[in-house]
Design an enzyme around this catalytic site. Structure first.
Site, PDB file in Angstrom:
ATOM      1  N   GLY A  18       0.726  -1.207   0.095  1.00  0.00           N
ATOM      2  CA  GLY A  18      -0.095  -0.090   0.075  1.00  0.00           C
ATOM      3  C   GLY A  18       1.033   1.233   0.029  1.00  0.00           C
ATOM      4  CG  ASP A  36      -2.419   1.322   7.715  1.00  0.00           C
ATOM      5  OD1 ASP A  36      -1.902   0.750   6.767  1.00  0.00           O
ATOM      6  OD2 ASP A  36      -2.418   0.396   8.846  1.00  0.00           O
ATOM      7  CG  ASN A  91      -2.711  -2.649  -0.317  1.00  0.00           C
ATOM      8  OD1 ASN A  91      -2.226  -3.620  -0.679  1.00  0.00           O
ATOM      9  ND2 ASN A  91      -2.209  -2.057   0.934  1.00  0.00           N
ATOM     10  CE1 TYR A 151      -3.802 -12.852   2.122  1.00  0.00           C
ATOM     11  CE2 TYR A 151      -2.824 -14.425   0.740  1.00  0.00           C
ATOM     12  CZ  TYR A 151      -2.917 -13.227   1.059  1.00  0.00           C
ATOM     13  OH  TYR A 151      -2.239 -12.140   0.331  1.00  0.00           O
TER      14      TYR A 151
HETATM   15  N1  LIG Z   1       3.402  -9.571   0.502  1.00  0.00           N
HETATM   16  C1  LIG Z   1       2.966 -10.345  -0.309  1.00  0.00           C
HETATM   17  O1  LIG Z   1       3.677 -11.335  -0.679  1.00  0.00           O
HETATM   18  C2  LIG Z   1       1.573 -10.115  -0.852  1.00  0.00           C
HETATM   19  C3  LIG Z   1       1.481 -11.168  -2.175  1.00  0.00           C
HETATM   20  C4  LIG Z   1       0.253 -10.862  -2.794  1.00  0.00           C
HETATM   21  C5  LIG Z   1      -0.857  -9.950  -2.349  1.00  0.00           C
HETATM   22  N2  LIG Z   1      -0.465  -9.448  -1.355  1.00  0.00           N
HETATM   23  C6  LIG Z   1      -1.535  -8.516  -0.728  1.00  0.00           C
HETATM   24  O2  LIG Z   1      -1.137  -7.294  -0.784  1.00  0.00           O
HETATM   25  C7  LIG Z   1      -2.016  -6.278   0.161  1.00  0.00           C
HETATM   26  C8  LIG Z   1      -0.968  -5.657   1.098  1.00  0.00           C
HETATM   27  O3  LIG Z   1      -0.106  -6.622   1.953  1.00  0.00           O
HETATM   28  P1  LIG Z   1       1.526  -6.375   2.294  1.00  0.00           P
HETATM   29  O4  LIG Z   1       2.027  -7.357   1.753  1.00  0.00           O
HETATM   30  O5  LIG Z   1       1.657  -5.026   1.835  1.00  0.00           O
HETATM   31  O6  LIG Z   1       1.264  -6.566   3.916  1.00  0.00           O
HETATM   32  P2  LIG Z   1       1.690  -5.610   5.200  1.00  0.00           P
HETATM   33  O7  LIG Z   1       1.304  -6.594   6.376  1.00  0.00           O
HETATM   34  O8  LIG Z   1       3.249  -4.980   4.919  1.00  0.00           O
HETATM   35  O9  LIG Z   1       0.817  -4.361   5.004  1.00  0.00           O
HETATM   36  C9  LIG Z   1      -0.658  -4.394   5.200  1.00  0.00           C
HETATM   37  C10 LIG Z   1      -1.209  -3.043   5.773  1.00  0.00           C
HETATM   38  O10 LIG Z   1      -2.498  -3.142   5.948  1.00  0.00           O
HETATM   39  C11 LIG Z   1      -2.975  -2.564   7.091  1.00  0.00           C
HETATM   40  N3  LIG Z   1      -4.096  -3.121   7.626  1.00  0.00           N
HETATM   41  C12 LIG Z   1      -4.298  -4.326   8.174  1.00  0.00           C
HETATM   42  N4  LIG Z   1      -5.297  -4.636   8.378  1.00  0.00           N
HETATM   43  C13 LIG Z   1      -6.268  -3.491   8.285  1.00  0.00           C
HETATM   44  C14 LIG Z   1      -7.310  -3.136   8.604  1.00  0.00           C
HETATM   45  N5  LIG Z   1      -8.331  -3.898   9.057  1.00  0.00           N
HETATM   46  N6  LIG Z   1      -7.851  -1.976   8.048  1.00  0.00           N
HETATM   47  C15 LIG Z   1      -6.908  -1.242   7.758  1.00  0.00           C
HETATM   48  N7  LIG Z   1      -5.514  -1.260   7.391  1.00  0.00           N
HETATM   49  C16 LIG Z   1      -5.189  -2.530   7.834  1.00  0.00           C
HETATM   50  C17 LIG Z   1      -1.672  -2.986   7.942  1.00  0.00           C
HETATM   51  O11 LIG Z   1      -1.707  -1.994   9.014  1.00  0.00           O
HETATM   52  C18 LIG Z   1      -0.424  -2.530   7.077  1.00  0.00           C
HETATM   53  O12 LIG Z   1       0.082  -1.174   7.016  1.00  0.00           O
HETATM   54  C19 LIG Z   1      -2.765  -7.478   0.980  1.00  0.00           C
HETATM   55  O13 LIG Z   1      -4.138  -7.473   0.747  1.00  0.00           O
HETATM   56  C20 LIG Z   1      -2.045  -8.644   0.910  1.00  0.00           C
HETATM   57  O14 LIG Z   1      -2.879  -9.832   0.665  1.00  0.00           O
HETATM   58  C21 LIG Z   1       0.719  -9.604  -0.668  1.00  0.00           C
END
Ligand SMILES: NC(=O)c1ccc[n+]([C@@H]2O[C@H](COP(=O)([O-])OP(=O)(O)OC[C@H]3O[C@@H](n4cnc5c(N)ncnc54)[C@H](O)[C@@H]3O)[C@@H](O)[C@H]2O)c1
Length: 258
Positions: A18, A36, A91, A151
């Site tokens: 994000g 966030d 996101n 998930y």
């Molecule tokens: N990192 C990976 O390997 C990966 C791969 C594919 C998809 N994704 C997806 O990308 C997106 C972002 O994940 P990331 O990897 O940056 O993870 P991350 O954990 O680094 O960041 C997630 C962010 O979302 C915020 N968050 C969590 N729950 C929340 C809520 N209820 N309301 C508002 N904010 C909330 C957290 O505070 C954090 O800032 C997710 O949807 C994840 O499923 C991640």
């Protein structure tokens, strides 16, 4: 579409993907409301962006996507501050197979809430100016991660929901495009959740298999995924597309035509 001058909302913007999506929008002269649930991390990223881009380019709003009320207030504040709304990225997401109802609430229900509120603001039939919604799914939206069935289910649901919204929008003439991003493993804190026996709940014995998958697919950088995100935002020919990003590049997913 040239993004300069547009206004965006990004959920889960305080870190990881994000934050990367927000940064590439700011680099392209888009003003961004950073939403966030983590206030401390949000304040930190706002400070960094203020130095890089100027303090009038972003707004941090504490917002848990599990709360319809908080999302509504955040969208309203964005509109009041920046005057319009053109781009929404749903996101925020978590891996939590133990508290799996929370994972459904954040990953799926949060995305539906954010999408519906975005549509209320952008729908040409209700006074909006049109726009684009990018929902963040995953490779787990196209195939299973064995240690994370819920998930996997939520991410499949985000793909289906986004494609259905895109089809409804084009038939209804809302003027809003809907696309979904499906990245492979990316270097963020989420990888720790994927490797955590605690988060895997009853599937903790399969965490090593998930680790093997990361070795097979490799680990993307946030900036690689952000480039694909920007492509989905700016390419006005894309509606209802799922863009998969993996170690060998990015490709649009072809689904069976029904
Ligand atoms: N990192 C990976 O390997 C990966 C791969 C594919 C998809 N994704 C997806 O990308 C997106 C972002 O994940 P990331 O990897 O940056 O993870 P991350 O954990 O680094 O960041 C997630 C962010 O979302 C915020 N968050 C969590 N729950 C929340 C809520 N209820 N309301 C508002 N904010 C909330 C957290 O505070 C954090 O800032 C997710 O949807 C994840 O499923 C991640």
């Amino acid at each position: 579409m040239a993004p300069g001058g547009l206004i965006a909302v990004v959920t889960g913007a305080a870190q990881g993907l994000g934050r990367g999506f927000s940064e590439i929008l700011l680099q392209n002269s888009v003003k961004v409301a950073l939403l966030d649930a983590n206030e401390a991390a949000g304040a930190r990223v706002k400070e960094v962006f203020d130095k890089q881009f100027g303090s009038d380019k972003t707004l941090f709003l504490k917002c848990d996507v599990q709360s319809e009320e908080q999302l509504r207030v955040a969208f309203q504040k964005t509109k009041e501050t920046f005057g319009q709304l053109d781009i929404v990225c749903n996101n925020a997401g978590i891996i939590d197979e133990k508290n799996w109802e929370k994972a459904v609430s954040v990953n799926l229900l949060g995305t539906v809430r954010g999408t519906y509120i975005a549509l209320e603001h952008m729908n040409r039939h209700t006074g909006g100016q049109g726009g684009v919604v990018i929902n963040v799914s995953s490779m787990a939206g196209l195939g299973p991660i064995l240690s994370s069935p819920v998930y996997t289910a939520t991410k499949h649901a985000v793909v289906g929901f986004t494609r259905a919204m895109a089809a409804s929008s084009s038939v209804s003439g809302y003027g809003v495009r809907f696309n979904v991003l499906c990245p492979a493993f990316t270097q963020t804190d989420m990888l720790n959740a994927l490797r955590s026996p605690e988060r895997a709940g009853q599937f903790s014995h399969l965490v090593d298999a998930a680790q093997t998958l990361t070795e097979k697919f490799g680990i993307l950088s946030v900036s690689e995924v952000a480039k694909s995100f920007l492509q989905l935002v700016t390419d006005e020919t894309k509606n209802g597309e799922a863009l998969m990003i993996h170690g060998k590049g990015s490709q649009y997913v072809s689904f069976p035509s029904l």
